[in-house]
Design a protein around this motif. Structure first.
Motif, PDB file in Angstrom:
ATOM      1  N   SER A  51       0.880  -1.038  -0.047  1.00 19.81           N
ATOM      2  CA  SER A  51       0.073  -0.118  -0.018  1.00 19.81           C
ATOM      3  C   SER A  51       0.917   1.332   0.042  1.00 19.81           C
ATOM      4  CB  SER A  51      -1.141  -0.006   1.100  1.00 19.81           C
ATOM      5  OG  SER A  51      -1.723  -1.301   0.995  1.00 19.81           O
ATOM      6  N   ILE A  52       2.095   1.156   0.751  1.00 19.58           N
ATOM      7  CA  ILE A  52       2.883   2.259   0.668  1.00 19.58           C
ATOM      8  C   ILE A  52       3.551   2.609  -0.578  1.00 19.58           C
ATOM      9  CG2 ILE A  52       5.070   3.227   1.757  1.00 19.58           C
ATOM     10  CD1 ILE A  52       4.431   1.561   4.234  1.00 19.58           C
ATOM     11  N   ILE A  53       3.938   1.515  -1.606  1.00 23.44           N
ATOM     12  CA  ILE A  53       4.373   1.747  -2.536  1.00 23.44           C
ATOM     13  C   ILE A  53       3.457   2.260  -3.539  1.00 23.44           C
ATOM     14  CG2 ILE A  53       5.357   0.581  -4.686  1.00 23.44           C
ATOM     15  CD1 ILE A  53       6.623  -1.405  -2.444  1.00 23.44           C
ATOM     16  N   ASP A  54       2.283   1.680  -3.549  1.00 22.94           N
ATOM     17  CA  ASP A  54       1.236   1.929  -4.698  1.00 22.94           C
ATOM     18  C   ASP A  54       0.999   3.625  -4.364  1.00 22.94           C
ATOM     19  OD1 ASP A  54      -0.746   1.389  -6.559  1.00 22.94           O
ATOM     20  OD2 ASP A  54      -2.310   2.079  -4.762  1.00 22.94           O
ATOM     21  N   PHE A  55       0.713   4.013  -3.222  1.00 25.19           N
ATOM     22  CA  PHE A  55       0.228   5.345  -2.776  1.00 25.19           C
ATOM     23  C   PHE A  55       1.274   6.406  -3.187  1.00 25.19           C
ATOM     24  CE2 PHE A  55       0.031   8.923   0.320  1.00 25.19           C
ATOM     25  CZ  PHE A  55      -1.084   9.499  -0.445  1.00 25.19           C
ATOM     26  N   TYR A  56       2.658   6.114  -2.603  1.00 28.48           N
ATOM     27  CA  TYR A  56       3.719   7.078  -2.960  1.00 28.48           C
ATOM     28  C   TYR A  56       4.065   7.016  -4.547  1.00 28.48           C
ATOM     29  CZ  TYR A  56       3.850   8.559   1.687  1.00 28.48           C
ATOM     30  OH  TYR A  56       3.717   9.032   3.185  1.00 28.48           O
ATOM     31  N   THR A  57       3.791   5.851  -5.037  1.00 29.74           N
ATOM     32  CA  THR A  57       4.079   6.007  -6.582  1.00 29.74           C
ATOM     33  C   THR A  57       3.099   7.041  -7.340  1.00 29.74           C
ATOM     34  OG1 THR A  57       5.058   3.729  -6.481  1.00 29.74           O
ATOM     35  CG2 THR A  57       4.266   4.539  -8.554  1.00 29.74           C
ATOM     36  N   LYS A  58       1.916   6.833  -7.169  1.00 29.45           N
ATOM     37  CA  LYS A  58       1.001   7.671  -7.614  1.00 29.45           C
ATOM     38  C   LYS A  58       1.253   9.135  -7.237  1.00 29.45           C
ATOM     39  CE  LYS A  58      -2.857   4.156  -7.489  1.00 29.45           C
ATOM     40  NZ  LYS A  58      -3.994   3.854  -6.924  1.00 29.45           N
ATOM     41  N   VAL A  59       1.514   9.307  -5.956  1.00 30.77           N
ATOM     42  CA  VAL A  59       1.864  10.554  -5.816  1.00 30.77           C
ATOM     43  C   VAL A  59       3.092  11.286  -6.277  1.00 30.77           C
ATOM     44  CG1 VAL A  59       2.642  12.449  -3.627  1.00 30.77           C
ATOM     45  CG2 VAL A  59       0.810  10.456  -3.143  1.00 30.77           C
ATOM     46  N   SER A  60       4.242  10.437  -6.389  1.00 30.08           N
ATOM     47  CA  SER A  60       5.280  10.961  -7.172  1.00 30.08           C
ATOM     48  C   SER A  60       5.120  11.128  -8.700  1.00 30.08           C
ATOM     49  CB  SER A  60       6.293   9.739  -6.815  1.00 30.08           C
ATOM     50  OG  SER A  60       6.992   9.459  -5.638  1.00 30.08           O
ATOM     51  N   TRP A  61       4.260  10.314  -9.278  1.00 32.58           N
ATOM     52  CA  TRP A  61       3.977  10.736 -10.713  1.00 32.58           C
ATOM     53  C   TRP A  61       3.112  11.817 -10.956  1.00 32.58           C
ATOM     54  CZ3 TRP A  61       6.376   9.160 -14.863  1.00 32.58           C
ATOM     55  CH2 TRP A  61       7.143   8.048 -14.814  1.00 32.58           C
ATOM     56  N   ALA A  62       2.164  12.206  -9.908  1.00 35.13           N
ATOM     57  CA  ALA A  62       1.467  13.307  -9.884  1.00 35.13           C
ATOM     58  C   ALA A  62       2.322  14.389  -9.937  1.00 35.13           C
ATOM     59  CB  ALA A  62       0.370  13.184  -9.047  1.00 35.13           C
ATOM     60  N   VAL A  70       5.364  15.038 -10.747  1.00 33.11           N
ATOM     61  CA  VAL A  70       6.148  14.973 -12.016  1.00 33.11           C
ATOM     62  C   VAL A  70       5.445  15.434 -13.035  1.00 33.11           C
ATOM     63  CG1 VAL A  70       7.558  13.857 -13.835  1.00 33.11           C
ATOM     64  CG2 VAL A  70       7.986  13.239 -11.233  1.00 33.11           C
ATOM     65  N   LEU A  71       4.315  14.942 -13.379  1.00 39.32           N
ATOM     66  CA  LEU A  71       3.476  15.352 -14.364  1.00 39.32           C
ATOM     67  C   LEU A  71       2.688  16.638 -14.474  1.00 39.32           C
ATOM     68  CD1 LEU A  71       1.844  11.964 -15.252  1.00 39.32           C
ATOM     69  CD2 LEU A  71       3.872  12.853 -16.485  1.00 39.32           C
ATOM     70  N   SER A  72       2.609  17.164 -13.055  1.00 36.50           N
ATOM     71  CA  SER A  72       2.140  18.204 -13.002  1.00 36.50           C
ATOM     72  C   SER A  72       2.524  19.613 -13.302  1.00 36.50           C
ATOM     73  CB  SER A  72       1.377  18.444 -11.455  1.00 36.50           C
ATOM     74  OG  SER A  72       2.447  18.331 -10.490  1.00 36.50           O
ATOM     75  N   CYS A 122      16.929  10.490 -16.477  1.00 32.23           N
ATOM     76  CA  CYS A 122      16.448   9.098 -16.099  1.00 32.23           C
ATOM     77  C   CYS A 122      15.450   8.760 -15.042  1.00 32.23           C
ATOM     78  CB  CYS A 122      17.487   7.968 -16.342  1.00 32.23           C
ATOM     79  SG  CYS A 122      18.339   7.931 -17.730  1.00 32.23           S
ATOM     80  N   VAL A 123      14.972   9.873 -14.540  1.00 31.69           N
ATOM     81  CA  VAL A 123      14.158   9.939 -13.406  1.00 31.69           C
ATOM     82  C   VAL A 123      12.957   8.954 -13.479  1.00 31.69           C
ATOM     83  CG1 VAL A 123      12.556  11.125 -11.574  1.00 31.69           C
ATOM     84  CG2 VAL A 123      15.058  12.310 -12.099  1.00 31.69           C
ATOM     85  N   PRO A 124      12.236   9.203 -14.406  1.00 35.21           N
ATOM     86  CA  PRO A 124      10.771   8.496 -14.926  1.00 35.21           C
ATOM     87  C   PRO A 124      11.243   6.782 -14.787  1.00 35.21           C
ATOM     88  CG  PRO A 124      10.890  10.339 -16.211  1.00 35.21           C
ATOM     89  CD  PRO A 124      12.248  10.282 -15.701  1.00 35.21           C
ATOM     90  N   CYS A 125      12.447   6.649 -15.353  1.00 37.02           N
ATOM     91  CA  CYS A 125      12.638   5.145 -15.453  1.00 37.02           C
ATOM     92  C   CYS A 125      12.886   4.458 -14.228  1.00 37.02           C
ATOM     93  CB  CYS A 125      13.971   4.804 -16.370  1.00 37.02           C
ATOM     94  SG  CYS A 125      13.912   5.559 -17.951  1.00 37.02           S
ATOM     95  N   PHE A 126      13.295   4.958 -13.199  1.00 33.05           N
ATOM     96  CA  PHE A 126      13.571   4.533 -11.951  1.00 33.05           C
ATOM     97  C   PHE A 126      12.796   5.354 -10.750  1.00 33.05           C
ATOM     98  CE2 PHE A 126      17.363   4.079 -14.135  1.00 33.05           C
ATOM     99  CZ  PHE A 126      17.822   2.804 -13.853  1.00 33.05           C
TER     100      PHE A 126
END
Length: 241
Positions: A42-53, A55-57, A69-73
């Motif tokens: 759950s931690i990985i799923d939540f913070y992955t979504k937050v991190s992508w949001a 970056v994309l915002s 290469c930030v998006p790759c890792f």
């Protein structure tokens, strides 16, 4: 990772049940009382979504980060950081460890070293749970993680007026049970079948009366002595008075 059924718990802290843990990081460590699992998935799923949001915002950052290469890792960095965390209750206090883990592109030169922290029970002034509610990142991502805030006398206001906690645990699987166990140990209750041997500290917690009980007992004895003295004086002959 399978969820552990709290009804199968075998460790008891007074009247408080500490659920069995699947994390074996602290196994064999002296003074261990109970290990508490973090919900890594759950931690990985939540913070992955937050991190992508995040970056994309911000398009300029998104473009620059692509060259680095930030998006790759990005997802890997979230996972490495999340799975490096471990929490336990020990004889000395709440023990939190973030073990050595990879960062950035995963090269050895960018590894982050091990960090650990122990918060003694007698220094804790507050231990509370914040249940998930609302959303993060402009209301796009629902909050799903329980937050445990541990405070001491040194906790205080931080940047922008927000309170700084001595220890913050995000994504603890049994947050309310953790809180109950911490307060139970502060009251001097020791697990019936703790993972640690009954050392001097544990024996002291189990056998010594609490301070308010000692004060009440002493005041009761003084009161009884005064009552007996008054009764004796009333019964004594006038010449003896």
């Amino acid at each position: 990772m399978e969820h552990v059924d709290a009804s199968q718990a075998t460790r008891v802290v007074g009247d408080v049940v500490a659920p069995p843990a699947t994390d074996t990081y602290f196994q064999g460590e002296p003074g261990l009382i109970a290990t508490f699992d973090l919900d890594y998935d759950s931690i990985i799923d939540f913070y992955t979504k937050v991190s992508w949001a995040a970056v994309l915002s911000f398009p300029p950052f998104c473009i620059l980060s692509t060259f680095a290469c930030v998006p790759c890792f990005l997802s890997k960095n979230v996972e490495w950081k999340a799975r490096s965390q471990h929490v336990a209750l020990t004889r000395d206090g709440i023990r939190y460890v973030r073990e050595k883990h990879k960062t950035w592109c995963g090269l050895p030169c960018s590894d982050k070293g091990k960090e650990s922290k122990t918060v003694p029970y007698d220094k804790i002034t507050d231990c509370d749970v914040q249940e998930p509610a609302g959303a993060a990142c402009c209301c796009f991502i629902n909050r799903v993680l329980y937050e445990v805030h541990v405070d001491t006398a040194s906790s205080g206001p931080g940047k922008e007026g927000q309170k700084m906690h001595e220890l913050e645990l995000s994504g603890l699987r049994y947050a309310n049970e953790f809180k109950s166990a911490v307060w139970a140990i502060k009251r001097g209750e020791v697990p019936a079948n703790a993972s640690m041997p009954m050392g001097p500290r544990a024996e002291q917690l189990a056998a010594a009366p609490l301070q308010d009980q000692m004060s009440t007992h002493l005041l009761t004895e003084i009161r009884d002595e005064l009552r007996q003295l008054n009764a004796t004086m009333r019964q004594a002959p006038p010449q003896a008075k």
